[in-house]
Design an enzyme around this catalytic site. Sequence first.
Site, PDB file in Angstrom:
ATOM      1  CG  HIS A  30      -1.846  -1.270   1.200  1.00  0.00           C
ATOM      2  ND1 HIS A  30      -1.913  -2.254   2.043  1.00  0.00           N
ATOM      3  CD2 HIS A  30      -2.816  -1.463   0.243  1.00  0.00           C
ATOM      4  CE1 HIS A  30      -2.765  -3.015   1.751  1.00  0.00           C
ATOM      5  NE2 HIS A  30      -3.192  -2.882   0.735  1.00  0.00           N
ATOM      6  CG  HIS A  37      -2.579  -7.199  -2.320  1.00  0.00           C
ATOM      7  ND1 HIS A  37      -2.139  -5.894  -2.953  1.00  0.00           N
ATOM      8  CD2 HIS A  37      -3.071  -6.979  -1.261  1.00  0.00           C
ATOM      9  CE1 HIS A  37      -2.820  -4.838  -2.114  1.00  0.00           C
ATOM     10  NE2 HIS A  37      -3.531  -5.574  -1.136  1.00  0.00           N
ATOM     11  CB  CYS A  72     -11.677  -4.810   3.608  1.00  0.00           C
ATOM     12  SG  CYS A  72     -12.807  -3.915   2.792  1.00  0.00           S
ATOM     13  CG  HIS A  74      -4.770  -7.928   2.886  1.00  0.00           C
ATOM     14  ND1 HIS A  74      -4.794  -7.042   3.670  1.00  0.00           N
ATOM     15  CD2 HIS A  74      -4.852  -7.434   1.637  1.00  0.00           C
ATOM     16  CE1 HIS A  74      -4.912  -5.703   3.104  1.00  0.00           C
ATOM     17  NE2 HIS A  74      -4.909  -5.909   1.547  1.00  0.00           N
ATOM     18  CD  GLU A  92     -11.229  -5.151   9.971  1.00  0.00           C
ATOM     19  OE1 GLU A  92     -12.298  -4.098   9.681  1.00  0.00           O
ATOM     20  OE2 GLU A  92     -10.568  -5.473   9.120  1.00  0.00           O
ATOM     21  CE1 TYR A 109      -9.703  -1.031  -4.413  1.00  0.00           C
ATOM     22  CE2 TYR A 109     -10.290  -3.409  -3.863  1.00  0.00           C
ATOM     23  CZ  TYR A 109      -9.960  -2.112  -3.371  1.00  0.00           C
ATOM     24  OH  TYR A 109      -9.291  -2.051  -2.211  1.00  0.00           O
ATOM     25  CD  GLU A 119      -6.082  -0.928  -0.519  1.00  0.00           C
ATOM     26  OE1 GLU A 119      -5.721  -1.837  -0.996  1.00  0.00           O
ATOM     27  OE2 GLU A 119      -6.409  -0.605   0.496  1.00  0.00           O
ATOM     28  CD  GLU A 121      -7.056  -4.803  -1.552  1.00  0.00           C
ATOM     29  OE1 GLU A 121      -6.512  -4.497  -0.761  1.00  0.00           O
ATOM     30  OE2 GLU A 121      -8.284  -4.736  -1.532  1.00  0.00           O
ATOM     31  CD1 TRP A 166     -14.050  -1.542  -0.297  1.00  0.00           C
ATOM     32  CD2 TRP A 166     -12.342  -0.049  -0.624  1.00  0.00           C
ATOM     33  NE1 TRP A 166     -13.608  -1.385   1.102  1.00  0.00           N
ATOM     34  CE2 TRP A 166     -12.543  -0.346   0.786  1.00  0.00           C
ATOM     35  CE3 TRP A 166     -11.422   0.432  -0.868  1.00  0.00           C
ATOM     36  CZ2 TRP A 166     -11.838   0.248   1.834  1.00  0.00           C
ATOM     37  CZ3 TRP A 166     -10.394   1.093   0.133  1.00  0.00           C
ATOM     38  CH2 TRP A 166     -10.876   1.092   1.389  1.00  0.00           C
TER      39      TRP A 166
END
Length: 179
Positions: A30, A37, A72, A74, A92, A109, A119, A121, A166
């Site tokens: 980032h 990714h 969101c 990863h 979170e 996106y 971003e 991804e 996003w």
Amino acid sequence: MAQIELLAEYVVLVDESGSPIGTAPKSTMHDADTPLHLAFSCYVLNPRGQVLITRRSLAKKTWPGVWTNSFCGHPLPGESIPDAIDRRAQFELGLELDDVTVTLPEFRYRAVDSSGIVENEICPVYLASSSREPVPNADEVVEFAWVDPATLRRSVLDLPWAFSPWLGLQLKEWTDFGA
């Protein structure tokens, strides 16, 4: 799960077809030249059919303070996306999820925030449900709201600057959500 959070997080680097080609420390990702990714987005519905939206912490590196989907993240190397969704929901929002299903399996996106951070991804989108109230991690979320999906769609159209890019892009592709 607590042990995973203590480890240095790595993201999965992918090629144009989405196949893994390596890993990189999340802390080095980032920036102005973010490699492609793997990520995911998740929308959580309550029993009343409302969707949970969250406002990103002001300490976030990208899009601090904007409203976005429920959460969101990863997947870690070797971790399935459903397992990553469970991990991030707990971390979170303190939530346990039910009925996790993919809704936009091919979503991808690239967006650039006002600081120049990119971003980039491949980011499948999931829908889940929960009957619990979130208990946000202040490092991730500064506030949350349960809203009608149609209201969310109208708000994103009327005030796109207040929402993550996003979220807006996902709602353009996810035409039956809040329609």
